[in-house]
Scaffold this motif. Sequence first.
Motif, PDB file in Angstrom:
ATOM      1  N   PHE A 165      39.907  29.146  39.570  1.00  0.00           N
ATOM      2  CA  PHE A 165      40.371  29.720  40.827  1.00  0.00           C
ATOM      3  C   PHE A 165      39.385  29.371  41.942  1.00  0.00           C
ATOM      4  O   PHE A 165      38.182  29.374  41.727  1.00  0.00           O
ATOM      5  CB  PHE A 165      40.456  31.246  40.729  1.00  0.00           C
ATOM      6  CG  PHE A 165      41.419  31.753  39.695  1.00  0.00           C
ATOM      7  CD1 PHE A 165      41.081  31.763  38.352  1.00  0.00           C
ATOM      8  CD2 PHE A 165      42.659  32.237  40.063  1.00  0.00           C
ATOM      9  CE1 PHE A 165      41.964  32.246  37.395  1.00  0.00           C
ATOM     10  CE2 PHE A 165      43.549  32.727  39.113  1.00  0.00           C
ATOM     11  CZ  PHE A 165      43.203  32.723  37.782  1.00  0.00           C
TER      12      PHE A 165
ATOM     13  N   TYR B 121      38.393  30.912  45.660  1.00  0.00           N
ATOM     14  CA  TYR B 121      38.539  32.019  46.598  1.00  0.00           C
ATOM     15  C   TYR B 121      37.661  31.757  47.817  1.00  0.00           C
ATOM     16  O   TYR B 121      36.620  31.101  47.739  1.00  0.00           O
ATOM     17  CB  TYR B 121      38.097  33.350  45.978  1.00  0.00           C
ATOM     18  CG  TYR B 121      39.077  33.978  45.025  1.00  0.00           C
ATOM     19  CD1 TYR B 121      39.041  33.670  43.665  1.00  0.00           C
ATOM     20  CD2 TYR B 121      40.023  34.884  45.465  1.00  0.00           C
ATOM     21  CE1 TYR B 121      39.935  34.255  42.777  1.00  0.00           C
ATOM     22  CE2 TYR B 121      40.917  35.479  44.580  1.00  0.00           C
ATOM     23  CZ  TYR B 121      40.858  35.147  43.239  1.00  0.00           C
ATOM     24  OH  TYR B 121      41.748  35.729  42.367  1.00  0.00           O
TER      25      TYR B 121
ATOM     26  N   GLN C 262      35.763  33.994  50.951  1.00  0.00           N
ATOM     27  CA  GLN C 262      35.390  35.346  51.351  1.00  0.00           C
ATOM     28  C   GLN C 262      34.824  35.344  52.763  1.00  0.00           C
ATOM     29  O   GLN C 262      33.885  34.611  53.069  1.00  0.00           O
ATOM     30  CB  GLN C 262      34.353  35.944  50.381  1.00  0.00           C
ATOM     31  CG  GLN C 262      34.046  37.419  50.665  1.00  0.00           C
ATOM     32  CD  GLN C 262      33.072  38.004  49.658  1.00  0.00           C
ATOM     33  OE1 GLN C 262      32.088  37.377  49.272  1.00  0.00           O
ATOM     34  NE2 GLN C 262      33.348  39.226  49.196  1.00  0.00           N
TER      35      GLN C 262
ATOM     36  N   GLN D  91      38.545  38.966  56.352  1.00  0.00           N
ATOM     37  CA  GLN D  91      39.685  38.856  55.427  1.00  0.00           C
ATOM     38  C   GLN D  91      39.359  39.253  53.998  1.00  0.00           C
ATOM     39  O   GLN D  91      40.271  39.353  53.166  1.00  0.00           O
ATOM     40  CB  GLN D  91      40.218  37.419  55.438  1.00  0.00           C
ATOM     41  CG  GLN D  91      40.687  36.933  56.800  1.00  0.00           C
ATOM     42  CD  GLN D  91      41.904  37.701  57.279  1.00  0.00           C
ATOM     43  OE1 GLN D  91      42.706  38.167  56.485  1.00  0.00           O
ATOM     44  NE2 GLN D  91      42.011  37.856  58.588  1.00  0.00           N
ATOM     45  N   GLY D  92      38.094  39.461  53.696  1.00  0.00           N
ATOM     46  CA  GLY D  92      37.745  39.755  52.317  1.00  0.00           C
ATOM     47  C   GLY D  92      37.923  38.524  51.442  1.00  0.00           C
ATOM     48  O   GLY D  92      37.750  37.393  51.903  1.00  0.00           O
ATOM     49  N   LEU D  93      38.297  38.740  50.183  1.00  0.00           N
ATOM     50  CA  LEU D  93      38.495  37.640  49.238  1.00  0.00           C
ATOM     51  C   LEU D  93      39.947  37.186  49.273  1.00  0.00           C
ATOM     52  O   LEU D  93      40.860  37.948  48.998  1.00  0.00           O
ATOM     53  CB  LEU D  93      38.127  38.085  47.832  1.00  0.00           C
ATOM     54  CG  LEU D  93      36.681  37.896  47.428  1.00  0.00           C
ATOM     55  CD1 LEU D  93      36.355  38.734  46.210  1.00  0.00           C
ATOM     56  CD2 LEU D  93      36.385  36.435  47.146  1.00  0.00           C
TER      57      LEU D  93
ATOM     58  N   LEU E 226      42.656  34.223  47.842  1.00  0.00           N
ATOM     59  CA  LEU E 226      42.874  33.158  46.876  1.00  0.00           C
ATOM     60  C   LEU E 226      43.385  31.921  47.605  1.00  0.00           C
ATOM     61  O   LEU E 226      44.378  31.988  48.339  1.00  0.00           O
ATOM     62  CB  LEU E 226      43.884  33.600  45.828  1.00  0.00           C
ATOM     63  CG  LEU E 226      44.241  32.564  44.768  1.00  0.00           C
ATOM     64  CD1 LEU E 226      43.036  32.272  43.883  1.00  0.00           C
ATOM     65  CD2 LEU E 226      45.413  33.039  43.919  1.00  0.00           C
TER      66      LEU E 226
ATOM     67  N   TYR F  37      44.701  27.871  42.455  1.00  0.00           N
ATOM     68  CA  TYR F  37      44.227  27.983  41.092  1.00  0.00           C
ATOM     69  C   TYR F  37      44.931  27.007  40.176  1.00  0.00           C
ATOM     70  O   TYR F  37      46.045  26.570  40.438  1.00  0.00           O
ATOM     71  CB  TYR F  37      44.254  29.416  40.571  1.00  0.00           C
ATOM     72  CG  TYR F  37      45.568  30.014  40.160  1.00  0.00           C
ATOM     73  CD1 TYR F  37      46.457  30.496  41.105  1.00  0.00           C
ATOM     74  CD2 TYR F  37      45.868  30.201  38.813  1.00  0.00           C
ATOM     75  CE1 TYR F  37      47.632  31.108  40.722  1.00  0.00           C
ATOM     76  CE2 TYR F  37      47.031  30.819  38.430  1.00  0.00           C
ATOM     77  CZ  TYR F  37      47.913  31.279  39.376  1.00  0.00           C
ATOM     78  OH  TYR F  37      49.070  31.899  38.993  1.00  0.00           O
TER      79      TYR F  37
ATOM     80  N   SER G 179      49.330  28.190  47.508  1.00  0.00           N
ATOM     81  CA  SER G 179      50.011  28.684  48.697  1.00  0.00           C
ATOM     82  C   SER G 179      49.062  29.330  49.706  1.00  0.00           C
ATOM     83  O   SER G 179      49.384  29.458  50.880  1.00  0.00           O
ATOM     84  CB  SER G 179      51.102  29.686  48.304  1.00  0.00           C
ATOM     85  OG  SER G 179      50.533  30.770  47.596  1.00  0.00           O
TER      86      SER G 179
ATOM     87  N   PHE H 217      34.154  30.760  46.717  1.00  0.00           N
ATOM     88  CA  PHE H 217      33.835  31.073  45.331  1.00  0.00           C
ATOM     89  C   PHE H 217      34.788  30.364  44.389  1.00  0.00           C
ATOM     90  O   PHE H 217      35.988  30.246  44.649  1.00  0.00           O
ATOM     91  CB  PHE H 217      33.946  32.578  45.062  1.00  0.00           C
ATOM     92  CG  PHE H 217      32.835  33.387  45.646  1.00  0.00           C
ATOM     93  CD1 PHE H 217      33.032  34.140  46.791  1.00  0.00           C
ATOM     94  CD2 PHE H 217      31.584  33.412  45.041  1.00  0.00           C
ATOM     95  CE1 PHE H 217      32.006  34.905  47.335  1.00  0.00           C
ATOM     96  CE2 PHE H 217      30.556  34.163  45.572  1.00  0.00           C
ATOM     97  CZ  PHE H 217      30.772  34.908  46.725  1.00  0.00           C
TER      98      PHE H 217
ATOM     99  N   PHE I 260      32.749  34.507  37.919  1.00  0.00           N
ATOM    100  CA  PHE I 260      32.541  33.879  39.219  1.00  0.00           C
ATOM    101  C   PHE I 260      31.240  33.096  39.275  1.00  0.00           C
ATOM    102  O   PHE I 260      30.235  33.464  38.652  1.00  0.00           O
ATOM    103  CB  PHE I 260      32.512  34.938  40.322  1.00  0.00           C
ATOM    104  CG  PHE I 260      33.867  35.332  40.814  1.00  0.00           C
ATOM    105  CD1 PHE I 260      34.694  36.130  40.041  1.00  0.00           C
ATOM    106  CD2 PHE I 260      34.320  34.892  42.047  1.00  0.00           C
ATOM    107  CE1 PHE I 260      35.954  36.487  40.491  1.00  0.00           C
ATOM    108  CE2 PHE I 260      35.579  35.246  42.504  1.00  0.00           C
ATOM    109  CZ  PHE I 260      36.395  36.050  41.725  1.00  0.00           C
TER     110      PHE I 260
ATOM    111  N   GLU J  86      28.176  31.523  41.989  1.00  0.00           N
ATOM    112  CA  GLU J  86      27.373  32.145  43.032  1.00  0.00           C
ATOM    113  C   GLU J  86      27.906  31.867  44.438  1.00  0.00           C
ATOM    114  O   GLU J  86      27.465  32.476  45.396  1.00  0.00           O
ATOM    115  CB  GLU J  86      25.926  31.659  42.936  1.00  0.00           C
ATOM    116  CG  GLU J  86      25.187  32.184  41.715  1.00  0.00           C
ATOM    117  CD  GLU J  86      24.875  33.656  41.841  1.00  0.00           C
ATOM    118  OE1 GLU J  86      25.349  34.445  40.989  1.00  0.00           O
ATOM    119  OE2 GLU J  86      24.167  34.041  42.790  1.00  0.00           O
TER     120      GLU J  86
ATOM    121  N   ARG K 213      28.130  28.714  50.516  1.00  0.00           N
ATOM    122  CA  ARG K 213      28.194  29.266  51.866  1.00  0.00           C
ATOM    123  C   ARG K 213      28.322  28.129  52.858  1.00  0.00           C
ATOM    124  O   ARG K 213      27.409  27.308  52.990  1.00  0.00           O
ATOM    125  CB  ARG K 213      26.961  30.106  52.168  1.00  0.00           C
ATOM    126  CG  ARG K 213      26.977  30.745  53.562  1.00  0.00           C
ATOM    127  CD  ARG K 213      25.774  31.651  53.769  1.00  0.00           C
ATOM    128  NE  ARG K 213      25.802  32.794  52.876  1.00  0.00           N
ATOM    129  CZ  ARG K 213      26.462  33.924  53.113  1.00  0.00           C
ATOM    130  NH1 ARG K 213      27.163  34.065  54.235  1.00  0.00           N
ATOM    131  NH2 ARG K 213      26.428  34.915  52.244  1.00  0.00           N
TER     132      ARG K 213
END
Lengths: 115, 114
Positions: free
Chosen positions: A33, A35, A37, A41-43, A45, A48, A58, A91, A106, A108, A111
């Motif tokens: 996957f 992701y 962050q 918006q947070g995490l 997807l 995957y 999508s 991530f 996950f 690390e 960034r």
Amino acid sequence: DARVTQTPRHKVTEMGQEVTMRCQPILGHNTVFWYRQTMMQGLELLAYFRNRAPLDDSGMPKDRFSAEMPDATLATLKIQPSEPRDSAVYFCASGFGQGETGELFFGEGSRLTVL
Amino acid sequence: KQEVTQIPAALSVPEGENLVLNCSFTDSAIYNLQWFRQDPGKGLTSLLLIQSSQREQTSGRLNASLDKSSGRSTLYIAASQPGDSATYLCAVRRGNTNAGKSTFGDGTTLTVKP
């Protein structure tokens, strides 16, 4: 010590440049996957894969993002061209496929800062 | 579309307190629910995984429960310590196989004061 490995850990680039992030899933895991962050918006997807085949991308802006798994030990996420709004932590996570618990592991993170 | 909500967004407690973090989800057709911990600038560390057929899981001072019918999970932390300070996220994997994707809540940021 099995772990998901991501490179680079940090990347600063200028708008318009191509960025490639790499992920080495845990050996034997067949689900990967990506992701993103951000504080707002947070995490989210992005994409995957299962057995190297894309199952869902999508969540990924198709015009500039692409995700691939050239082989079972490498997943890549590419942004071309990059924009300041792509600045985030990306991530990678991996897990087992059919018949397993579905636990996610996950890395690390990478960034990314786009100036 | 699955929506995952975590309440409260932030929590500050004195050391030694027992506490509960909440996670709610809108679609009960889930495969599993996983609790993670994230330290600043770090990745996510898996704490507990509950399969849809299970009611709870325990690891040390942590206990996670799952009530699928009501769309809720709780993470109970006993005898909190300053080292527990972190952001706690829950992730819900949809569907009836482990091929589904996971949706994350926004997390609860916990501060445990010495």
